[in-house]
Design a protein around this motif. Structure first.
Motif, short mmCIF file in Angstrom:
data_model
loop_
_atom_site.label_atom_id
_atom_site.label_comp_id
_atom_site.label_asym_id
_atom_site.label_seq_id
_atom_site.Cartn_x
_atom_site.Cartn_y
_atom_site.Cartn_z
N MET A 1 42.42 29.74 42.35
CA MET A 1 42.48 29.46 41.01
C MET A 1 41.30 29.63 40.19
SD MET A 1 44.94 25.87 40.88
CE MET A 1 44.49 25.06 42.38
N ASP A 2 40.29 29.61 40.75
CA ASP A 2 39.03 29.66 40.11
C ASP A 2 38.51 31.01 40.09
OD1 ASP A 2 38.63 26.93 40.06
OD2 ASP A 2 37.18 26.72 41.71
N ASN A 3 39.16 31.93 41.10
CA ASN A 3 38.82 33.46 41.09
C ASN A 3 39.70 33.99 39.98
OD1 ASN A 3 39.62 36.11 42.16
ND2 ASN A 3 37.72 36.05 43.19
N VAL A 4 41.01 33.92 39.93
CA VAL A 4 41.92 34.22 39.19
C VAL A 4 41.42 33.98 37.66
CG1 VAL A 4 44.24 34.22 38.09
CG2 VAL A 4 43.79 34.37 40.53
N LEU A 5 41.01 32.69 37.20
CA LEU A 5 40.49 32.47 36.02
C LEU A 5 39.31 33.33 35.67
CD1 LEU A 5 41.25 28.59 35.95
CD2 LEU A 5 42.70 30.40 34.70
N SER A 6 38.36 33.12 36.70
CA SER A 6 37.18 34.05 36.46
C SER A 6 37.31 35.69 36.07
CB SER A 6 36.34 33.78 37.63
OG SER A 6 34.95 34.61 37.39
N TYR A 7 38.36 35.81 36.63
CA TYR A 7 38.65 37.51 36.62
C TYR A 7 39.32 37.62 35.18
CZ TYR A 7 39.96 42.16 37.77
OH TYR A 7 40.18 43.64 37.89
N LEU A 8 40.31 36.72 34.91
CA LEU A 8 40.83 36.76 33.68
C LEU A 8 40.13 36.72 32.49
CD1 LEU A 8 44.51 34.95 34.33
CD2 LEU A 8 44.04 37.47 34.19
N LYS A 9 39.07 36.03 32.55
CA LYS A 9 37.90 35.71 31.45
C LYS A 9 37.48 37.44 31.27
CE LYS A 9 36.87 31.12 32.22
NZ LYS A 9 35.60 30.06 32.72
N ARG A 10 37.32 38.15 32.23
CA ARG A 10 36.84 39.44 32.10
C ARG A 10 37.58 40.42 31.40
NH1 ARG A 10 34.40 40.32 37.89
NH2 ARG A 10 33.54 42.28 36.98
N VAL A 11 38.97 40.48 32.01
CA VAL A 11 39.81 41.45 31.74
C VAL A 11 40.87 41.08 30.69
CG1 VAL A 11 39.55 42.61 33.91
CG2 VAL A 11 41.19 40.83 33.52
N ALA A 12 41.32 39.87 30.62
CA ALA A 12 42.40 39.30 29.66
C ALA A 12 42.07 37.82 29.20
CB ALA A 12 43.75 39.73 30.29
N PRO A 13 40.91 37.71 28.46
CA PRO A 13 40.53 36.33 28.07
C PRO A 13 41.51 35.77 27.39
CG PRO A 13 39.32 37.80 26.63
CD PRO A 13 39.94 38.77 27.92
N GLU A 14 42.39 36.34 26.60
CA GLU A 14 43.60 35.71 26.00
C GLU A 14 44.54 34.86 26.73
OE1 GLU A 14 45.33 39.70 27.10
OE2 GLU A 14 43.31 38.98 26.25
N ARG A 15 44.44 35.33 28.07
CA ARG A 15 45.59 34.81 29.11
C ARG A 15 44.91 33.37 29.75
NH1 ARG A 15 50.71 37.06 31.24
NH2 ARG A 15 51.02 38.72 29.78
N VAL A 16 43.66 33.36 29.44
CA VAL A 16 42.87 32.22 30.47
C VAL A 16 43.43 30.77 30.17
CG1 VAL A 16 41.02 30.90 30.65
CG2 VAL A 16 40.83 33.44 30.63
N GLY A 17 43.69 30.21 28.82
CA GLY A 17 44.48 29.02 28.40
C GLY A 17 45.53 28.75 29.10
N GLU A 18 46.63 29.85 28.92
CA GLU A 18 47.78 29.40 29.52
C GLU A 18 47.91 29.26 31.07
OE1 GLU A 18 52.19 31.87 29.74
OE2 GLU A 18 50.41 32.85 28.54
N VAL A 19 47.14 30.31 31.56
CA VAL A 19 47.03 30.40 33.11
C VAL A 19 46.38 29.02 33.73
CG1 VAL A 19 46.30 31.58 35.01
CG2 VAL A 19 47.36 32.71 33.12
N SER A 20 45.50 28.48 32.95
CA SER A 20 44.62 27.45 33.26
C SER A 20 45.62 26.35 33.15
CB SER A 20 43.35 27.32 32.40
OG SER A 20 42.80 25.80 32.84
N GLY A 21 46.34 26.31 32.17
CA GLY A 21 47.38 25.13 32.18
C GLY A 21 48.38 25.29 33.27
N VAL A 22 48.87 26.21 33.74
CA VAL A 22 49.79 26.42 34.86
C VAL A 22 49.08 25.71 36.30
CG1 VAL A 22 51.00 27.90 36.41
CG2 VAL A 22 51.15 27.94 33.90
N PHE A 23 47.72 26.19 36.17
CA PHE A 23 46.97 25.83 37.47
C PHE A 23 46.60 24.38 37.44
CE2 PHE A 23 44.68 30.35 38.12
CZ PHE A 23 46.14 30.92 38.44
N GLN A 24 46.68 23.77 36.14
CA GLN A 24 46.36 22.25 36.28
C GLN A 24 47.29 21.40 37.18
OE1 GLN A 24 43.57 21.47 35.03
NE2 GLN A 24 43.71 19.44 35.83
N VAL A 25 48.55 21.81 37.23
CA VAL A 25 49.76 21.28 38.05
C VAL A 25 49.36 21.44 39.64
CG1 VAL A 25 52.07 21.42 38.38
CG2 VAL A 25 51.25 22.01 36.22
#
Length: 367
Positions: A180-204
């Motif tokens: 999860m940490d790796n995916v979020l770190s990568y999205l911050k670099r290539v698609a930061p607009e996706r980070v909030g939504e994906v982080s919410g999914v990962f929280q589960v």
């Protein structure tokens, strides 16, 4: 003594292992016939071992050279997780396969993302090997015996050229905080607009402690939420796949592939634990069968990522590596893919005792 493959690399010896249904009398007769056949086969095939402990002469294992000559993937099984003698013998087998037969990858039934730190340690000496082992969240593997194996791999890799060094990889999908940490770190670099939504999914997925993730996900997350998470992760995989070329240019092909692997592990985890433990009407829908399928798939990806002549060891429970036990376990899928290039070698005991631990949502398997 060693007895060739415990799980039917020799056709016609082991059959289905007693999982079939039928009359009690017929089942008893069938088991007796199988037992007699196995006993006769063992008497012809077995050869004694001088010791189960690693660091000994490998001369008594030399008969395996002929058996494993054309094998690319060896499954090393264990009848119980954590048994000292099994782990000692498997360590010894790893030494034999690495030193005598040029195996260069050890894949273990541990978390793929959490195993990356162990690989850095055994390959390059980076980090702390014991801490890297502890973050697997598996008390049965966080032992003196596995520590000894990890330290042997590190020492061995210090003495051989790059092409002979042994990698350490995981193929399971539990304990995926690092994914999860790796995916979020990568999205911050290539698609930061996706980070909030994906982080919410990962929280589960986030667990209260090591070793509890899948228990808490099964117990605390409702069916509707599990379906929502599965859809979101499938969509994430599609998004990454469609942008492979662009994201690889923004970062690197290696970083992109690593992120895809992490995202795939998370989607596998979600798919496994949205299913029932066992589905009578459709066994393939069961969580255990699905996990075996994904573990086999992950091993196949590990093999495919190596050079064509690379040889791989898969370390797991007997029920996963075995062939001829039941239709949908990991070993059966690997046999379908590699044919005689996959050899399953299990371990069992005749007598003795061991300590067991209850697995439940309130008992961590991590400490």
């Amino acid at each position: 003594m060693i007895c060739g493959s415990l799980f039917c690399s020799t056709p016609g010896v082991c059959a289905q292992g007693g999982w079939g249904r039928g009359s009690s009398e017929a089942a008893t007769s069938s088991r007796a016939e199988k037992s007699e056949a196995i006993t006769k086969w063992l008497a012809k095939q077995a050869f004694p071992l001088r010791s189960v402990e690693a660091g000994q002469s490998l001369e008594d294992l030399k008969p395996l050279k002929k058996i494993l000559r054309d094998v690319r993937l060896v499954g090393l099984g264990e009848g119980t997780h954590g048994t000292r003698e099994f782990f000692q013998f498997k360590h010894r087998m790893v030494e034999f396969l690495v030193k005598e037969m040029n195996f260069t990858v050890l894949a273990m039934e541990v978390s793929y993302p959490a195993a990356l730190d162990l690989n850095e340690y055994v390959l390059h000496g980076k980090g702390d090997g014991q801490k890297a082992l502890a973050i697997q969240g598996l008390w049965a593997y966080d032992t003196n015996e596995i520590t000894a194996l990890i330290e042997w791999l590190r020492r061995y890799n210090e003495t051989v050229p790059e092409e002979r060094k042994v990698k350490f990889v995981g193929f399971d999908m539990h304990n995926n905080e690092q994914a999860m940490d790796n995916v979020l770190s990568y999205l911050k670099r290539v698609a930061p607009e996706r980070v909030g939504e994906v982080s919410g999914v990962f929280q589960v997925f986030r667990a209260t402690s090591l070793g509890k993730q899948h228990f808490e996900y099964i117990s605390n997350v409702g069916d509707g939420e599990k379906s929502r998470v599965q859809v979101a992760l499938n969509e994430l995989l599609g998004f990454l796949y469609l942008n492979e070329n662009r994201f690889s240019r923004l970062t690197s092909p290696t970083e992109f592939e690593q992120t895809m692997r992490h995202a795939r592990i998370l989607a596998q985890f979600a798919d496994i634990y949205r299913r029932p433990p066992f589905d009578e009407k459709n066994p393939a829908n069961s969580s255990g069968y699905t996990r075996d399928f994904y573990m086999a798939e992950n091993i196949e990806r590990i093999v495919a990522a190596e050079k064509p002549d690379a040889r791989v060891i898969a370390w797991a429970h007997n029920e996963h590596i075995g062939v001829g036990m039941y239709e949908r376990n990991m070993g059966e899928y690997l046999r379908q893919t590699y044919g005689a290039g996959y050899y399953a070698l299990g371990t069992s005991f005749n007598e003795g005792s061991f300590q067991a631990r209850l697995i439940s949502p309130t008992v961590t398997i991590g400490a």
